[in-house]
Design a protein around this motif. Structure first.
Motif, PDB file in Angstrom:
ATOM      1  N   TYR A 281      -3.181  -1.053   4.983  1.00 32.75           N
ATOM      2  CA  TYR A 281      -2.331  -2.018   4.283  1.00 32.75           C
ATOM      3  C   TYR A 281      -2.381  -1.831   2.776  1.00 32.75           C
ATOM      4  N   GLN A 282      -3.576  -1.613   2.222  1.00 22.21           N
ATOM      5  CA  GLN A 282      -3.742  -1.643   0.778  1.00 22.21           C
ATOM      6  C   GLN A 282      -3.394  -0.328   0.084  1.00 22.21           C
ATOM      7  N   TYR A 284      -0.871   2.533  -0.167  1.00 24.28           N
ATOM      8  CA  TYR A 284       0.487   2.783   0.290  1.00 24.28           C
ATOM      9  C   TYR A 284       0.653   4.204   0.828  1.00 24.28           C
ATOM     10  N   GLN A 285       1.793   4.420   1.469  1.00 19.81           N
ATOM     11  CA  GLN A 285       2.046   5.727   2.097  1.00 19.81           C
ATOM     12  C   GLN A 285       2.059   6.869   1.098  1.00 19.81           C
ATOM     13  N   ASP A 286       2.349   6.586  -0.161  1.00 24.06           N
ATOM     14  CA  ASP A 286       2.377   7.659  -1.170  1.00 24.06           C
ATOM     15  C   ASP A 286       1.029   7.822  -1.880  1.00 24.06           C
ATOM     16  N   THR A 288      -0.663   5.449  -3.559  1.00 24.34           N
ATOM     17  CA  THR A 288      -0.905   4.454  -4.601  1.00 24.34           C
ATOM     18  C   THR A 288      -1.543   3.212  -3.976  1.00 24.34           C
ATOM     19  N   LEU A 290      -2.386  -1.122  -3.906  1.00 23.52           N
ATOM     20  CA  LEU A 290      -1.666  -2.382  -4.111  1.00 23.52           C
ATOM     21  C   LEU A 290      -2.164  -3.202  -5.297  1.00 23.52           C
ATOM     22  N   ARG A 325      -4.970   8.315   4.037  1.00 25.53           N
ATOM     23  CA  ARG A 325      -4.855   7.571   2.785  1.00 25.53           C
ATOM     24  C   ARG A 325      -5.907   8.030   1.772  1.00 25.53           C
ATOM     25  N   LYS A 419       6.724   4.337  -4.069  1.00 20.20           N
ATOM     26  CA  LYS A 419       6.229   3.085  -3.480  1.00 20.20           C
ATOM     27  C   LYS A 419       5.397   2.311  -4.487  1.00 20.20           C
ATOM     28  N   GLY A 420       4.486   2.987  -5.163  1.00 16.39           N
ATOM     29  CA  GLY A 420       3.661   2.314  -6.161  1.00 16.39           C
ATOM     30  C   GLY A 420       4.341   2.163  -7.502  1.00 16.39           C
ATOM     31  N   GLN A 440       5.987  -5.858  -3.815  1.00 16.53           N
ATOM     32  CA  GLN A 440       5.888  -6.566  -2.550  1.00 16.53           C
ATOM     33  C   GLN A 440       4.509  -7.207  -2.428  1.00 16.53           C
ATOM     34  N   ASP A 441       3.571  -6.739  -3.248  1.00 17.62           N
ATOM     35  CA  ASP A 441       2.236  -7.316  -3.337  1.00 17.62           C
ATOM     36  C   ASP A 441       2.014  -7.813  -4.754  1.00 17.62           C
TER      37      ASP A 441
END
Length: 633
Positions: A281-282, A284-286, A288, A290, A325, A419-420, A440-441
């Motif tokens: 969750y924390q 991100y897919q790229d 980065t 949250l 990750r 994403k980040g 989003q966070d």
């Protein structure tokens, strides 16, 4: 109406689960129900004997035969020796920046305020003007200073076991279970447990580790982890950042390394599952993170090293998302890293955290932590040889001795982490770094379209940093707000509306960016829609053109749909050396020069320190500014 709107914003931004949990938590605090869940005056228990623990088959990072034959040696141990000598006199280096004399475990050395060791932790506030920043009390109780003593012991061959164990016993005596400020934060508790565990394993066969001492330390470890489990959902729901990662990993590791606790099986199973969920969750897919913070991402890197290495040494594996990750985190942070210094932009909140300091590198040098995780994963970051390898020696086994080829500083390479919201350009000896993202966070700083410039290892245009989390309102707003970043500000308004503590309202929900190359230059084009507390539909667009192979940047800022009465400020935070080498000029849309206004700004490279520095502002009532930065002719 404004209060109701703010409450609606919290519900919309954070979600119903968060709001319900925080409401229930507050009810439990005020009614004393939370206090009842954390009893005091608990009896001592018998778990195992020292001999049985010493003979157990659980594996740590190292064992005695490995340490005895290990070839790693410090070429210049002077700074380590100084810290240990100062520690022996009661002085400790806080946050890698400032020396304080520490008289006990309960007094804030900056304010002199002493907490009550018999006060239940649930009644101690996080913020208190009288007490000051509680982090100054937590800092020594983290026990990261144990790594200095252990490394001094290893490198200088001077036994420090008695000092190590006496410090631990002294803390246990001064901090009754669930009382005082050092039981206030479950992450601090978990770090203390992990650091004690490191010391226990290093001095596993020491004559100073007696049966009585071992039992006393085990009982404290056990009560501390009971506390962490009982409060784990506060971190997993109300906080959900590196705190949750630390605490869930702590449950897994303690459950695995101390299998004789009655909760160990549950701690290990739940901790493993929760840690995997939090990583997915924390991060991100790229790659980065949250919390949008370089330093907090480094915290995660260290936790991942502990997680992966200790699981592997005990015959276990994580789900694939943890490895994915971890590798992507390395790719992201390496892309942002200055090759010469090993530093990263001072981007996002930075509270001075360095959980497991195992090298003599500067606090801002990320090479020790990135290299240790890379070694654990079998990756090569092309750092070459240096003192940054020591952390990998302790945590990942003996690093490879082969000479790695340094990454070439020639050529142009752009990176986009959508994403980040990070965009990086490497061109010869320069690094151009931009922050441009939606949320989003939870956001922590109002820093969209901030521009960092690095040349030959020098951060010539920089982020002002964080300073302190508990200080006067003016400084909090400056360091967290738009005013401390190299971007556009409308009058004195931040890009989002500031709430209390770490809260922001009116989150930026729409943003984007991309790189374009044309051979002679590379251009970044980014935008976001913000300032919604001022008017709807306000858009800031920024183009940054870097002339290939030259120290030459062209920045174009444009604001759309802003109220006409608000002036537009383009802000810059140059380093001390900037004016000796570079010139900066700004123009209107008609090519008319805009005179710079020099004001006093602040720079905080390390937590708890700040220096007054010049801040440049180009101000216009128009909605366009073009700025040129280049070497003086």
């Amino acid at each position: 109406m404004k209060r109701l709107y703010s409450l609606f914003q919290i519900l919309h931004n954070m979600g119903l689960r968060y709001v319900l949990f925080r409401t229930l938590h507050e009810v439990q605090v005020r009614t004393g129900l939370l206090r009842q869940r954390f009893p005091i005056d608990l009896p001592a228990e018998d778990f195992t004997t020292l001999a049985a623990w010493q003979a157990s088959d659980t594996s740590f990072f190292f064992d005695k035969p490995f340490l005895e034959k290990a070839p790693f040696a410090l070429s210049r141990p002077g700074s380590l020796i100084k810290r240990v000598k100062e520690l022996q006199k009661g002085k400790l280096l806080f946050f890698g920046s400032t020396w304080y004399t520490v008289t006990d475990w309960l007094t804030n050395p900056k304010t002199g305020y002493r907490y009550n060791s018999t006060q239940h932790w649930t009644t101690i506030p996080d913020l208190s003007p009288e007490a000051g920043d509680i982090k100054y009390v937590w800092e020594k109780s983290r026990f990261t200073f144990l790594y200095d003593l252990i490394r001094y012991d290893f490198h200088q061959k001077e036994d420090q076991s008695e000092l190590v164990f006496s410090e631990i016993e002294n803390w246990i005596e001064a901090n009754p279970v669930n009382c005082g400020p050092n039981w206030r934060c479950s992450q601090e508790i978990t770090l203390r447990v992990l650091n004690w565990t490191f010391a226990l394993h290093y001095y596993k066969t020491s004559p100073q580790l007696t049966e009585e001492r071992f039992s006393r330390i085990l009982n404290s470890l056990y009560r501390q982890m009971q506390h962490v489990e009982e409060n784990i959902h506060f971190s997993r729901i109300a906080v959900r950042n590196n705190h949750a990662l630390t605490e869930t990993l702590g449950l897994y590791l303690v459950g695995m390394l101390y299998p004789f606790f009655q909760e160990s099986t549950r701690w290990k199973e739940q901790g493993k599952r929760w840690f995997e969920e939090e990583v997915g969750y924390q991060i991100y897919q790229d790659g980065t993170f949250l919390q949008f913070s370089m330093n907090y991402h480094r915290v995660v890197v260290q936790l991942l090293t502990w997680a992966i290495q200790l699981a592997h040494r005990n015959g276990e594996r994580w789900s694939e998302i943890v490895y994915d990750r971890a590798r992507k985190s390395l790719q992201f942070l390496r892309a942002c890293q200055d090759d010469r210094s090993g530093w990263l932009p001072n981007s996002g909140n930075n509270d001075g955290a360095l959980f497991f300091p195992l090298s003599e590198c500067h606090f801002r040098d990320y090479r020790p932590q990135l290299y240790a995780l890379a070694t654990t994963l079998g990756e090569d970051l092309n750092y070459g040889h240096g003192t940054w390898k020591e952390e990998a020696f302790w945590l990942a086994g003996q690093p490879s001795t082969r000479k790695a080829a340094r990454r070439s500083s020639k050529g142009t390479q752009s990176h986009a982490f959508h994403k980040g919201g990070y965009y990086i350009l490497r061109d010869h000896s320069t690094l151009t770094f931009l922050r441009c993202g939606s949320y989003q966070d939870r956001p922590f700083q109002a820093d969209n379209l901030h521009l960092d410039i690095w040349v030959n290892g020098q951060n010539v245009l920089r982020d002002a940093g964080s300073y302190q989390y508990n200080t006067d309102e003016e400084l909090i707003r400056y360091f967290a707000g738009t005013a401390s970043h190299n971007t556009i500000m409308l009058d004195e308004h931040d890009q989002m509306r500031k709430g209390p503590r770490f809260i922001w309202y009116d989150w930026i929900r729409r943003a984007g960016g991309e790189w374009k190359e044309n051979g002679e230059s590379t251009m970044f084009r980014g935008w976001f829609q913000g300032y919604s507390h001022l008017s709807s539909g306000i858009i800031h667009t920024r183009n940054v053109t870097k002339v290939t192979g030259q120290l030459h940047w062209i920045i174009e800022d444009e604001i759309l749909n802003a109220p006409t009465h608000l002036p537009m400020h383009q802000l810059w935070h140059p380093s001390e050396a900037f004016f000796d080498t570079y010139e900066i000029n700004a123009y209107t849309s008609q090519g008319e020069p805009i005179p710079p206004i020099e004001t006093e700004g602040w720079y905080s490279g390390l937590y708890g320190t700040k220096t007054a520095t010049p801040r440049l502002a180009f101000t216009t009532t128009e909605r366009y500014i073009q700025t040129e930065i280049r070497v003086k002719s």
